[in-house]
Design an enzyme around this catalytic site. Structure first.
Site: not given
Ligand code: DX5
Ligand code: ZN
Length: 223
Positions: A10, A33, A37, A175
């Site tokens: 991500s 990914h 937001m 995720d």
């Molecule tokens: C959170 C995102 C994730 C986030 C995951 O809302 O959708 O994709 O980047 O990050 P980690 O792996 O650090 O939890």
């Molecule tokens: Zn995500």
């Protein structure tokens, strides 16, 4: 039945001042990914279509766009049109999930449906027939680096069962909070595609981190 674990770093945990370099550092990932937001559906703001399109142009890896936004009907098709491989919208934000899935597929992308940790899978089983990926959130959407919520794993197990018995055809994605301590339980529960932000970009060598996560998941799937 042997499944191959797929890893999607991500970009949320990358250095946004050097996006092209950060994309190049994960060239051996399966998908990249991209967390979109809007400061309404989630209490955080990241990037939108113009930046995602710029990333798409330099990425050697197919994009997996995760839209944490209100009114996804309005915005999701643009991500498919610019070339994203998979575009995921939130079930909680959709008034017409089937319509979005149709538009995404018509634009050449896979259609993804995401559910927050507290959203029951059962409420969306019928519409999932029209989708290609299911993203089970294992943290509350909005921020990277949060702790994994293991309570969502029964939803993964149910989805895996429905796919393995031919009732649904989905890539099962997880995720949030995926790292060396949590990936095995997710793999055992039946995940295909593992999103990892801080575990990949927080590592000294992201390529090594991807390889290590993949190996761990593969071993857990076989065991
Ligand atoms: C959170 C995102 C994730 C986030 C995951 O809302 O959708 O994709 O980047 O990050 P980690 O792996 O650090 O939890
Ligand atoms: Zn995500």
């Amino acid at each position: 039945m042997s499944r191959q674990p797929l890893i999607a770093p991500s970009l949320l945990s990358a250095d946004f001042a050097h996006l092209a370099d950060e994309v190049a550092r994960v060239a051996d990932a399966d998908w990249l990914h991209v967390d979109v937001m809007d400061a309404h559906f989630v209490p955080n703001l990241t990037l939108g279509l113009p930046v995602a399109e710029a990333i798409q142009k330099v990425s050697p890896v197919p994009l997996d766009c995760h839209l944490m936004i209100e009114n996804p009907e309005r915005w999701a098709p643009g991500y498919a049109e610019m070339g994203a491989r998979n575009v995921t919208v939130h079930a909680e934000a959709c008034t017409d999930p089937r319509g979005v899935a149709r538009d995404l597929r018509a634009a050449g992308a896979l259609a993804g449906l995401a559910i927050k940790p507290g959203t029951p899978l059962e409420d969306h089983l019928e519409v999932l027939r029209d989708f290609d990926t299911l993203l089970v959130m294992s943290v509350e959407p909005g921020f990277g680096g949060q702790a994994f919520i293991a309570d969502v794993l029964p939803k993964v197990r149910t989805a895996r069962e429905l796919v393995d018995t031919g009732h649904l055809q989905l890539i099962v994605e997880i995720d949030g909070g995926i790292n060396a301590d949590t990936i095995e339980q997710a793999a055992e529960a039946g995940v295909d595609m593992f999103v990892a932000g801080s575990a990949v970009y927080g590592a000294e060598d992201p390529a090594k981190a991807i390889a290590a996560l993949r190996a761990q998941a593969a071993a857990a799937m076989q065991g």
